[in-house]
Design an enzyme around this catalytic site. Structure first.
Site, PDB file in Angstrom:
ATOM      1  NE  ARG A 113       4.784   5.996   3.338  1.00  0.00           N
ATOM      2  CZ  ARG A 113       5.793   5.565   3.788  1.00  0.00           C
ATOM      3  NH1 ARG A 113       6.869   6.062   3.826  1.00  0.00           N
ATOM      4  NH2 ARG A 113       5.932   4.044   4.031  1.00  0.00           N
TER       5      ARG A 113
ATOM      6  NE  ARG B  59       6.861   3.494  -0.294  1.00  0.00           N
ATOM      7  CZ  ARG B  59       7.188   2.724   0.542  1.00  0.00           C
ATOM      8  NH1 ARG B  59       8.340   2.821   1.410  1.00  0.00           N
ATOM      9  NH2 ARG B  59       7.068   1.600   0.156  1.00  0.00           N
TER      10      ARG B  59
ATOM     11  CG  ASP C 298      10.389   5.368   2.252  1.00  0.00           C
ATOM     12  OD1 ASP C 298      10.206   5.190   3.590  1.00  0.00           O
ATOM     13  OD2 ASP C 298      11.119   4.450   1.932  1.00  0.00           O
TER      14      ASP C 298
ATOM     15  CG  ASP D 221      13.774   3.958   4.956  1.00  0.00           C
ATOM     16  OD1 ASP D 221      12.551   4.285   5.561  1.00  0.00           O
ATOM     17  OD2 ASP D 221      13.660   3.522   3.835  1.00  0.00           O
TER      18      ASP D 221
END
Length: 172
Positions: free
Chosen positions: A95, A104, A107, A109
């Site tokens: 990334r 990407r 990811d 989060d």
């Protein structure tokens, strides 16, 4: 996966995973599975995980489709250390942070850290937009439908129904 009890899920650390570029892994599913396997090396113990959900890229639906999921983890790390660990895993999988919402490889989060509400530079808990995203709330409702958002107190199941972003998200 079976739903877990509300008391456990409300205290859990919630992490959303997504990918729309497989990189060297051959498929986004393979990449996401490999990323999950790296969590323990960074102090994150997975206690539950959803299946993978597919959705169009957002906000640019012409980009490759995403594969998303959610995991619940336990950790002795602080919220800031947890975010740093997630960023380290993202880097391990190629990334490169740059353009917002760009395609990407990985990811990760940090959606919620138990019931903690925090607004600090670089870290806002709960995640300020996750409750609007079906590709986050759908997978979370799959494993913890009674999880309650720390601010609005709505359940993951209710938030999945009300989600306004990524309404095409479906189990893969």
């Amino acid at each position: 996966m079976n739903a877990i009890s509300q008391s456990i899920s409300d205290e859990s650390v919630v992490i959303a995973l997504g990918s729309n570029l497989a990189g060297t892994h051959g498929s986004c599913e393979s990449l996401l599975e490999a990323a999950l396997a790296r969590f323990a090396d960074h102090g994150l113990t997975v206690t539950a995980r959803s299946g993978w959900w597919r959705s169009a890229a957002w906000p640019d639906p012409t980009a490759p489709a995403y594969l998303n999921g959610v995991s619940l983890v336990e950790t002795d790390l602080t919220p800031g250390e947890t975010l740093e660990a997630l960023h380290a895993i993202e880097r391990e999988f190629g990334r490169a942070r740059g353009e917002i919402n760009a395609a990407r490889t990985l990811d990760l989060d940090l959606i919620a850290f138990g019931r903690l509400v925090l607004e600090a530079p670089g870290l806002c808990l709960p995640h300020p937009r996750a409750h609007e995203r079906l590709f986050v709330m759908g997978p979370l409702a799959e494993i913890a439908p009674d999880w309650r958002h720390p601010v609005n107190r709505l359940s993951a199941a209710a938030l999945a129904v009300a989600a306004s972003v990524g309404q095409d998200a479906r189990p893969a």
